[in-house]
Design a protein around this motif. Sequence first.
Motif, PDB file in Angstrom:
ATOM      1  N   PHE A   1       0.744   5.505   0.257  1.00 46.36           N
ATOM      2  CA  PHE A   1      -0.150   6.594   0.680  1.00 46.36           C
ATOM      3  C   PHE A   1       0.306   7.931   0.109  1.00 46.36           C
ATOM      4  O   PHE A   1       1.472   8.113  -0.248  1.00 46.36           O
ATOM      5  CB  PHE A   1      -0.157   6.697   2.201  1.00 46.36           C
ATOM      6  N   GLN A   2      -0.623   8.869   0.123  1.00 46.80           N
ATOM      7  CA  GLN A   2      -0.291  10.229  -0.320  1.00 46.80           C
ATOM      8  C   GLN A   2       0.798  10.823   0.566  1.00 46.80           C
ATOM      9  O   GLN A   2       1.689  11.506   0.090  1.00 46.80           O
ATOM     10  CB  GLN A   2      -1.572  11.077  -0.266  1.00 46.80           C
ATOM     11  N   SER A   3       0.692  10.565   1.916  1.00 44.30           N
ATOM     12  CA  SER A   3       1.666  11.173   2.854  1.00 44.30           C
ATOM     13  C   SER A   3       2.827  10.240   3.169  1.00 44.30           C
ATOM     14  O   SER A   3       3.452  10.362   4.214  1.00 44.30           O
ATOM     15  CB  SER A   3       0.964  11.543   4.153  1.00 44.30           C
TER      16      SER A   3
ATOM     17  N   ILE B   1       0.849  -1.202   0.000  1.00 41.04           N
ATOM     18  CA  ILE B   1       0.000   0.000   0.000  1.00 41.04           C
ATOM     19  C   ILE B   1       0.879   1.245   0.000  1.00 41.04           C
ATOM     20  O   ILE B   1       1.850   1.339   0.771  1.00 41.04           O
ATOM     21  CB  ILE B   1      -0.944   0.001   1.229  1.00 41.04           C
TER      22      ILE B   1
ATOM     23  N   HIS C   1       3.860   7.985   4.825  1.00 37.09           N
ATOM     24  CA  HIS C   1       3.784   7.172   6.050  1.00 37.09           C
ATOM     25  C   HIS C   1       4.998   6.288   6.261  1.00 37.09           C
ATOM     26  O   HIS C   1       4.886   5.097   6.553  1.00 37.09           O
ATOM     27  CB  HIS C   1       2.504   6.326   6.078  1.00 37.09           C
ATOM     28  N   LEU C   2       6.169   6.894   6.138  1.00 37.60           N
ATOM     29  CA  LEU C   2       7.389   6.168   6.499  1.00 37.60           C
ATOM     30  C   LEU C   2       7.567   6.294   8.014  1.00 37.60           C
ATOM     31  O   LEU C   2       7.138   7.285   8.611  1.00 37.60           O
ATOM     32  CB  LEU C   2       8.604   6.778   5.788  1.00 37.60           C
ATOM     33  N   VAL C   3       8.209   5.292   8.637  1.00 39.93           N
ATOM     34  CA  VAL C   3       8.464   5.381  10.080  1.00 39.93           C
ATOM     35  C   VAL C   3       9.630   6.364  10.282  1.00 39.93           C
ATOM     36  O   VAL C   3      10.738   6.095   9.815  1.00 39.93           O
ATOM     37  CB  VAL C   3       8.811   4.001  10.680  1.00 39.93           C
ATOM     38  N   PRO C   4       9.366   7.510  10.902  1.00 37.98           N
ATOM     39  CA  PRO C   4      10.397   8.559  10.930  1.00 37.98           C
ATOM     40  C   PRO C   4      11.640   8.173  11.721  1.00 37.98           C
ATOM     41  O   PRO C   4      12.691   8.755  11.541  1.00 37.98           O
ATOM     42  CB  PRO C   4       9.686   9.749  11.593  1.00 37.98           C
TER      43      PRO C   4
END
Lengths: 835, 222
Positions: B93-95, B91, B97-100
């Motif tokens: 996403f637009q944002s 999946i 959503h990587l684990v910072p």
Amino acid sequence: MMLSARIAARELRGGIRGFRVFLLCLMLGVAAIASVGLVRGAIREALSDQGAMLLGGDAQYDFTYRRATPEERAWIDDHAAAVSEVIEFRSMLTRGAGDALETALTQVKAVDGAHPLIGALVLDPPVPMGALGPEGGLPGIFLDQILADRLGLAPGDTVQLAGQPFAYRAAITREPDSTGAGIGLGPRSIVALSAIEATPILAPGSLYETEYRVILPEGTDLDAAKTAAEARFEGAGMRWSDSRRAAPGADRFVDRLGSFLVLVGLAGLAVGGVGISATVSAWIERKAETVATLRALGAAGGTIRAIFLWQLAALSALGIVAGLGLAALVVVLAAGVIEAALPIPVTIALSAGPMLEAAVYGALVAAIFALWPLARMATTRSGALYRAGRGRRWPSWPALVLMAVLVAVLLAAAVAFSGLVGLTLGTFGGVVGALVLLWLAAFGLRLLARRAAHLSRGRPALRAALAAIGAPRSEAAPVILSLGLGLSVLAAVGQVDAALRSAIQRDLPDVAPAYFMIDIQNSQLPEFLTTLDTLGTVDKVETAPMLRGVITEINGQPAREVAGEHWVLRGDRGVTYATTPREALTAGTFWPEDYAGPPQASFAAKEAQELGLKLGDKITVNILGRDIEAAITSLRDVDFSTAGIGFVLTLNPAALQGAPHVHIATIYAAPEDEAAILRRVAQEYPNVTAIRVRDAIARVSEALGTIARATSLAAGVTLLTGFVVLIGAAAAGEGARNWEAAMLKTLGATRATILRSFALRAALMGAAAGLVAIGFGALAGYAVLEWVMEAQYRFAPLPALAIVLGGVLVTLTAGLVFALRPLAARPARILRARE
Amino acid sequence: MTDTILSLSDVGLTLDGNAGPVEILQGISLDIEQGSSVGLTGPSGSGKSSLLMLMGGLERATRGSIQVLGQDLGAMDEDQLARFRRGRMGIVFQSFHLVPTMTALENVALPLEIMGEADAFARAEAELAAVGLGHRGHHYPSEMSGGEQQRVALARAVVTRPAVLLADEPTGNLDAANGAAIMDLLFGLQERHGATLVLVTHAPELAARCDRVVQLSDGALA
């Protein structure tokens, strides 16, 4: 109304949501300090108000080892409206004979007909003081209920005191002139002075104290009376005390313990400070856009700061008032229990002083910890405020200076309130040291988490946990700081307590004597030693002549002016004479056996060093009202930890020639033989008082236990505050955990994996806090044992393990409570909320 | 004949809002063939992203059934859904959503680690190189541009070789040049791995690159 105040008031209309941790932290810290302060204040007030009652008169003339001469007594009578003479000594009570002989050590008070001058003795049955007089051929005796129970006595039974028969008439329920503070070696007995005057108890050389309690004539100035008395009795070995400080020992104890507990409470407030700082940071974060907008609308930096300060002031006031209210509630509810547990009549009531002290501490701590994030906001540029992840900036110099000033004011306030500079600075240093250590531990853990990331390959739960700990905005610092400080205090208490107990239990039985016997008359000594020898169960006996004296002068100057409040100078000390040194000399030479020149003294080396004494110095010792000036010619290595015979001061025999004295003896024997030895000595030498070393140690352990419990209770409040901060941190981090859980689910992680990851990071942080606490506890244990108690410190693993487990458990609870929602949440909603 | 990999039958989604229940999707029936690419388009609020979330098992349908690879998503609990996604779905996403708190390489390796793959890092390195970021593996998301972050997210989505690739406006936060590059990469990866792609987008030209375009309006198929 100022613009900033108006805007602040509007902002506060939203209620206190988001400030619960701030308010709880402040409330708990303030409540702990105020509660301790109120109890300490009540005890202090009781000691001061009831000074005359506790002393047994307006003032007291105290003579060691002797009674006043008729001339001295006449002078005392002339300067008082009423006088009562009381003689105090330790002795043995016995009942029965042969193998059925029962013995008990007691602190005896022999009183005259005027006793008590103030207040009344409460007895059960309520007989008059006259019951001490002879009746049916026997004088009467009042005993502490514990003694009567131990000896199985009922009123009317006969009991022997130092070999003299007395009729037990009543149990002592309460003495008006007893502080009960400190460690007494035996429960109380009261007899009539006339009943012991003719007995060997008061034989020359016996160890007793005579107190002349007086009611001063109306309008007498205590200072003037003290000056006159000290002038009259100069060099006579008289000690003056008056109702202004009736129980100096109890006073000092209450002051020190109370101040220490307040400082532990202050540590709790410091933990709360971490929560305050975190809350204010989060609040400022939430308000960043408002600030940016206000700036864009032209509001000056000063106005914006003022808006925040107004709100913080209002919230701090609310937290402080809530804390004071909680303290009042706790103290009022617990007053009955506390009053019953204290040995003197104390009325615990609300008073302004301790409340004000707690409020000042609360306000200062809130200001210091809230200023940090506030000052950082002030240095952030407007544009940056609109962006997420605004970066971290240091506060400006003036703000840092202001914070340093506030810390200095806090320290000064703590010193001023406690009046104990050393204790305050020491505790303050300990708290700051622990905070620095904890911060370093948090920093280290984050570093380690980043470095150890490669070890977590293939273990996603561990990887996520390490990544969360090592991240720039990690919870590690607030969690470890807030939890670690409370745990550190508990660990320190645990280590010191356990180490002291194990030192007592480990070291003493090997080296300590079974009995310490006092009041052996000169004439009895040879026969006494023969008796012990014939018993066949005594391993070793050591005896020494024993006199008591007060060191009054050092090189012609008043001793206390030269060397301060050292314990050797406080009251009278045992003095002996000898022809050969008992211990190894560390300096100088011991006098020859037949030395008969000017008096010479041999001093304990360590105490001499503490007092600043060196070879050749002259000390004046008042023994039995006679001043003896002796030159120090040698120093000895005296080890007091063996509980054997050890004298700070030894004089050459000729210096004490003719002074009446008794002997003391230490008897070494196997525990199973102790009872038989005691029976034999009590039967044959009723005037000799035997102090069982194990009993004395038990009393010391008991006292230590009480102090440890009081400190643990105060540390418990610190821990509770830490828990509140943890909950706050966990609550604040719930959003991040929500996202993390959603993200991990999206990538295929099950709830168990996610929960494991949350649990792992909580456990790692809790364990880190626990480990630092153990390190701190061990350091405190080492310092107290090695430097203060001069005993060998040994690490106590069980309390340490409990601390680490406690730390892990607390963080797990706080972390997992706030993990439930993220685990249950649907990933789509969480992720889309961030789109 | 091609197999149906994703099958929706009379699917509806109602969520609780402040003002009462809100009907987000209604009566959606749709079959998607294996290896195909489908563009989901429609105006804002039409339910595109919600439909994608239902397909990924990240949201639960309140009505109807969703079958993916022959499995009924509605019959699975949260953990079963998570396990099902492993290796089957990627999946984006637009944002991003990587684990910072993890590096680019760790982010890409994470789904393989969750699957318990021993060679997670070797495969993650290869995948990062495939999206042109082999040299940035040890950088944290905060040290990367938006385009780079989305490429990492793409690598993470395809590293397990999923059968289904779901992309929710993957270029929504990127400029035109970066957006175009990401789309090229996305279609390239889909083609190379033979995955089924469902792409939510506003842009008609991106939808046009798909084998099939499905239009949504007011929570229903237009």
